[in-house]
Design a protein around this motif. Structure first.
Motif, PDB file in Angstrom:
ATOM      1  N   VAL A 188       0.823  -1.214   0.000  1.00  0.00           N
ATOM      2  CA  VAL A 188       0.000   0.000   0.000  1.00  0.00           C
ATOM      3  C   VAL A 188       0.861   1.270   0.000  1.00  0.00           C
ATOM      4  O   VAL A 188       1.923   1.307   0.622  1.00  0.00           O
TER       5      VAL A 188
ATOM      6  N   ARG B 285      -8.768   9.049  -0.304  1.00  0.00           N
ATOM      7  CA  ARG B 285      -9.090   8.758   1.092  1.00  0.00           C
ATOM      8  C   ARG B 285      -8.333   7.535   1.591  1.00  0.00           C
ATOM      9  O   ARG B 285      -7.745   7.540   2.658  1.00  0.00           O
ATOM     10  N   ALA B 286      -8.341   6.490   0.770  1.00  0.00           N
ATOM     11  CA  ALA B 286      -7.712   5.245   1.191  1.00  0.00           C
ATOM     12  C   ALA B 286      -6.335   5.110   0.544  1.00  0.00           C
ATOM     13  O   ALA B 286      -6.010   5.800  -0.423  1.00  0.00           O
ATOM     14  N   LEU B 287      -5.538   4.224   1.110  1.00  0.00           N
ATOM     15  CA  LEU B 287      -4.263   3.895   0.483  1.00  0.00           C
ATOM     16  C   LEU B 287      -4.540   3.017  -0.744  1.00  0.00           C
ATOM     17  O   LEU B 287      -5.617   2.454  -0.873  1.00  0.00           O
TER      18      LEU B 287
ATOM     19  N   MET C 275      -2.455  -0.609  -8.793  1.00  0.00           N
ATOM     20  CA  MET C 275      -2.964   0.718  -9.151  1.00  0.00           C
ATOM     21  C   MET C 275      -2.214   1.277 -10.352  1.00  0.00           C
ATOM     22  O   MET C 275      -1.002   1.436 -10.313  1.00  0.00           O
TER      23      MET C 275
ATOM     24  N   ALA D  51       0.321   1.302   8.234  1.00  0.00           N
ATOM     25  CA  ALA D  51      -0.518   0.287   7.596  1.00  0.00           C
ATOM     26  C   ALA D  51       0.319  -0.931   7.204  1.00  0.00           C
ATOM     27  O   ALA D  51      -0.071  -2.077   7.427  1.00  0.00           O
TER      28      ALA D  51
ATOM     29  N   LYS E  83       1.511   7.247   7.355  1.00  0.00           N
ATOM     30  CA  LYS E  83       0.292   6.465   7.152  1.00  0.00           C
ATOM     31  C   LYS E  83       0.633   5.111   6.508  1.00  0.00           C
ATOM     32  O   LYS E  83       0.095   4.069   6.889  1.00  0.00           O
TER      33      LYS E  83
END
Lengths: 388, 597
Positions: B53, B60-62, B68, B86, B82
């Motif tokens: 991630v 908003r999210a990773l 991706m 995670a 962050k």
């Protein structure tokens, strides 16, 4: 912020407001782009919970160039505490069919599917009978569009749109990586407009009446009304269509039993609102959105048990493919058990909240991402009930 | 991939990559390594482990960097607070459901999860231990593969391997939530399902959940037993793979050092599977020509064409399960390993004056299916189990380390005799298309008296890494006894990776394609990409190994199987002629139809 008081509405279930033949023969003459403009103008957002603007979804799907496109009605109503789609499909299925047909006309699809929750198979016989009539009408109107039903098999995750596509394709119901989004690559990796049952009914009504009447309801961010499934400690559990944007306090005044301690807004994956926040909580996209589930708890309820139930549910219903959700759910569940039993100190809850925050940003799909909603809201507001 | 370039920033550094690239690929270009676990270059993208991630400004999210795609103007951070939180959580979660008994694990030191745990200094176990006692029960039903559910991290690389590369589907995901697991049909043991023992899942398992059944201790015991004569054979692909587990880059040829190391370890005789690979060409080439003669001259309608190769035991088990109706198409020749085994306890024993019951026959293979093959009941032509133990390239590397041998400093040595002589044609058995090329070199010469009409004997149309390759060779200028083949267009096909084999054989079964001869290797790239080869594997690594194989071939003085002097000798002294009585008894076998489940 706009505050609406509670107002009951009668759009969805109103009888004799939808004559498919009349409505469709008129609509199929219209320019699809105009229909999209109406939907966009109405401000309608998806009623399944995520709240994506419906008009945009249709527009994106329409803009894709593909020989095959699909309309899918997501009737995998699996969120605990939600039971409104069942009623809609039982009472006014034609309104759903018309919404699908209009969507199909707008985006250029020839096939529509209703993905029906496995537990709702008792509706199959009557739905199929009505579909037969409806599909015949499509032929009569010389509109090349056909709707059929696919049954789910009881997995909560298959309500997640990309898992739903996988399931329809005969595969294991596991969410896909996004992008690509369904509007580009959905069912069979073709452009797909997938809408909730209730959303489709509202599109039917907006098609019939234009956007004005719908727009007059609700607030700037939450246009229109919404069907709520009210359950729990209430003397009048049931299905109610209400204008969006009401304060939760007004809702509790109307539906609570006078001893309401908390309301779980949006089902197991939603937020738990404690009594002290009722006044400041707006039900709508500017406040707490909901797919319709409103679970009311009075002071006799243990919020530990409530959270434990939700976590058990997610632990079982996670598809299991991604780490944060598969393992995270188990850790949250076993974690609060360990705290309750005194095997872990109360401050272990802080570790678990951080974990829930990670799940919110690192899980692959909405299921894992939303477990933090009930977890953090219940732990933050009812910490002592979790520990003691 | 598109020519259109996308501009983005990773950790504030601008980079341009082709449209459709993933964030991981863009980060690689800037030399930022993003850790991955469920990602494998040979497989589709899953994006399920979430180790990779990254943070994208405005999202908003990773995002899973392996899945991706990049977008114009995207701002990515691969190591923000962050992200670190995670990523560490994900590693801790994986460890909480993983049997982290690392010191006892076969993959200790070769485990991707262990590496990540070390990299992130995961110390105290924050979370509760979720390993189920029932998962600690090993599946050791298969002689090839050991499955340990307690070490599985559900990345599904094995599932994708089995489905996407091999079209076998022996491993699948079952159940959901906390019951989700990787298992077989109806939770049967691996030995009782469609598993071909190819071991490709092992090559891609990041942990110790899937490893080969190892027989190192048994082999050490026999080596140290003065009453046993332990012979060892080494497959062609071992000599170009072994170095990777001993500190060398892919593509290193280590034939001489391999022989040295085996002698240091204490094998009584270090011999070469290449010898029986050449012998396979004699037997299989003759079998093909015989089938052609029966079909063309005798108009015998019972003759089955196309004939397929039979060297790859993963392929054999696959066709037994998947196309049992095509078993008559498969050459009756045993694989080189099993021909060697049968001869070690007969011909070799005779020549050396040894009692076969005191011979222990070991083979070093790039393969896990060979372990299963050695255990097949048909493989006891010598009156004993022909091959007693099969070790993978990886197991041999471990034994070399255990013996304290500094491999890279070893002097080169030659194979012992007899059964130690091999040709270039035998070496290329290790690459997809190699058996075909070797067979053509010999068959063409038998039929025409001339060398194959390709520059320097290199039959390039059958080489390469495309999943299925076809070639046509027109036979002209035949010798009188082969005149029935004059002008015949020999149509051949080569497939590697069972997904490609399935496609090819489906076309054959449905009579949509017609060939005379088909080579199939179960593993991607052929034996050089076998399930027993050093880990990791990728298209790039396999390409380097292939180059090494063809270089080894070109470097050898004899490059045609029928010119192998030991092969000439064995026909003179022992076998008589190809497909003769003794060959039939020792070198040929039969197959059995198996069910899908």
């Amino acid at each position: 912020m706009e505050h609406k008081t509670i107002k009951k509405v009668d759009i969805i279930f109103a009888k004799d407001t939808c004559n498919p033949r009349e409505l469709l023969s008129k609509t199929l003459q219209r320019n699809p782009d105009d229909i999209i403009l109406d939907i966009i103008d109405s401000g309608l957002k998806g009623r399944g919970g995520a709240g994506f603007p419906t008009g945009l979804k249709w527009k994106f799907t329409r803009n894709e160039v593909s020989e095959d496109k699909y309309v899918i009605c997501n009737a995998d109503e699996g969120e605990p505490g939600t039971f409104k789609d069942r009623e809609i499909l039982d009472q006014v299925p034609e309104k759903v069919f018309v919404g699908m047909a209009v969507c199909g006309y707008v985006i250029g699809a020839r096939e529509g599917y209703i993905y029906l929750r496995g537990e709702y198979n008792f509706l199959l016989r009557s739905l199929n009978a009505k579909l037969e009539t409806f599909n015949a009408l499509m032929k009569e109107l010389k509109f090349d569009f056909h709707i059929s039903i696919r049954s789910g098999s009881g997995a909560y995750i298959c309500g997640e749109e990309s898992a739903l596509f996988e399931s329809m394709e005969g595969k294991r119901g596991e969410p896909r990586n996004k992008p690509p989004y369904p509007t580009r690559a959905g069912y069979n990796h073709k452009p797909t407009a997938i809408n909730n049952v209730e959303t489709l009914v509202y599109t039917t009504m907006i098609t019939r009446l234009g956007p004005t009447e719908f727009k007059a309801l609700g607030t700037q961010d939450s246009r229109g009304s919404k069907v709520f499934s009210v359950s729990g400690d209430t003397p009048i559990a049931g299905i109610y269509e209400l204008e969006l944007g009401m304060p939760l306090a007004d809702f509790v005044d109307s539906f609570g039993d006078g001893d309401t301690k908390a309301v779980q807004v949006g089902g197991a994956s939603g937020h738990c609102v404690p009594r002290k926040q009722f006044r400041d909580t707006i039900i709508g996209f500017e406040g707490i959105p909901t797919g319709g589930s409103m679970m009311i708890f009075n002071s006799s309820r243990s919020m530990y048990n409530v959270l434990h139930d939700y976590l058990e549910f997610f632990t079982e219903e996670s598809c299991g493919q991604c780490t944060p959700c598969r393992v995270g759910c188990q850790q949250l569940l076993k974690g609060i058990e360990a705290v309750k039993r005194g095997e872990r100190k109360p401050d272990y809850l802080e570790e678990l909240k951080k974990l829930a925050d990670t799940m919110k940003v690192a899980a692959k799909c909405g299921l894992g991402q939303s477990v933090a909603n009930p977890f953090n809201s219940i732990v933050n507001n009812f910490r002592e009930e979790i520990i003691y | 991939m598109s020519n259109y370039m996308v501009n983005l920033k990773i950790n504030n550094i601008p980079v341009s990559v082709p449209e459709g690239s993933t964030i991981v690929q863009a980060a690689n270009k800037l030399n930022f390594r993003i850790p991955t676990l469920c990602f494998h270059p040979d497989l589709s993208v899953a994006g399920n482990c979430r180790v990779c991630v990254v943070e994208i400004t405005g999202a908003r999210a990773l995002a899973a960097a392996c899945a991706m795609p990049v977008a114009e103007g995207m701002e990515v951070f691969t190591n923000s607070a962050k992200v670190r939180t995670a990523r560490k959580h994900v590693i801790e979660l994986l460890l909480s459901e993983h049997n982290a008994d690392c010191t006892k694990c076969f993959k200790n030191g070769h485990c991707e999860l262990q590496e990540l745990a070390a990299e992130y200094r995961v110390g105290d176990h924050v979370f509760l231990d979720l390993v189920k006692a029932s998962d600690k029960i090993l599946d050791i039903s298969s002689p090839s593969i050991q499955k340990d559910n307690s070490k599985c991290i559900r990345c599904q690389r094995c599932v994708r391997t089995c489905e996407e590369l091999q079209a076998v589907g022996a491993l699948a995901v079952a159940c959901k939530g906390d019951h989700q697991r990787i298992t077989t049909f109806m939770d049967k043991s691996l030995h009782n399902v469609v598993c071909t023992n190819c071991g490709q899942c092992i090559n891609r398992c990041p942990t110790g959940a899937l490893v080969e059944r190892n027989y190192m201790e048994e082999v050490w015991d026999h080596i140290n037993n003065p009453f046993k004569h332990v012979v060892v054979q080494t497959a062609p692909a071992v000599r170009i793979g072994l170095g990777e587990d001993l500190g060398l880059e892919p593509g290193h040829r280590v034939t001489g050092k391999l022989v040295s190391a085996l002698k240091h370890i204490g094998f009584d005789s270090v011999l070469d599977t290449d010898f029986t690979a050449d012998l396979t060409i004699m037997e299989e080439g003759t079998e093909l020509l015989t089938r052609l003669k029966k079909a063309i001259v005798d108009k015998d309608e019972t003759v089955t064409l196309p004939m397929t190769t039979s060297c790859s035991p993963g392929w054999i088990k696959f066709i037994e399960h998947t196309f049992p109706e095509l078993l008559p198409n498969v050459s009756t020749c045993k694989s080189p390993q099993q021909m060697f085994g049968a001869l070690a306890k007969t011909y070799y024993a005779q020549k050396k004056g040894l009692d076969p019951k005191n011979i222990v026959s070991v083979s070093i293979m790039p393969c896990t299916a060979k372990k299963f093959e050695a255990n097949r009941p048909e493989m006891r032509a010598s009156g004993y189990q022909d091959v007693d133990y099969v070790l993978t390239t990886r197991e041999l590397a471990m034994m070399i380390k255990q013996a304290g041998i500094e491999f890279t400093k070893l002097d080169d040595m030659h194979y012992d005799s007899i059964m130690g002589e091999g040709t270039g044609a035998a070496v290329i058995f290790g690459a997809t298309g190699g058996v075909m090329e070797a067979a053509l070199r010999t068959a063409y010469e038998i039929v025409t008296g001339r060398e194959v009409p390709f520059n320097n004997l290199n039959i390039t149309p059958v080489r390469g890494m495309e999943g299925v390759r076809e070639a046509t060779i027109t036979i002209t200028g035949t010798r009188p006894e082969w005149s029935f083949l004059e002008g015949v267009e020999m149509k051949v096909a080569v497939a590697h990776g069972l997904v490609n084999a399935k496609e090819l054989m489906t076309a054959v079964r449905d009579q949509k394609a017609s060939y005379h001869f088909i080579e199939v290797m179960a593993c991607p790239g052929g034996c050089l990409g076998g399930g027993g080869q050093p880990i990791p594997t990728s298209a790039d690594i396999r390409e380097k190994r292939a180059q090494a194989i063809y270089a080894e071939d070109e470097g050898l003085p004899i490059r045609k199987s029928h010119e192998n002097p030991e092969v000439v000798q064995i026909y003179k002294d022992f076998l008589g002629e190809p497909l003769g009585h003794r060959s039939h008894a020792l070198l040929h076998t039969h197959y059995k139809p198996r069910k899908r489940y």
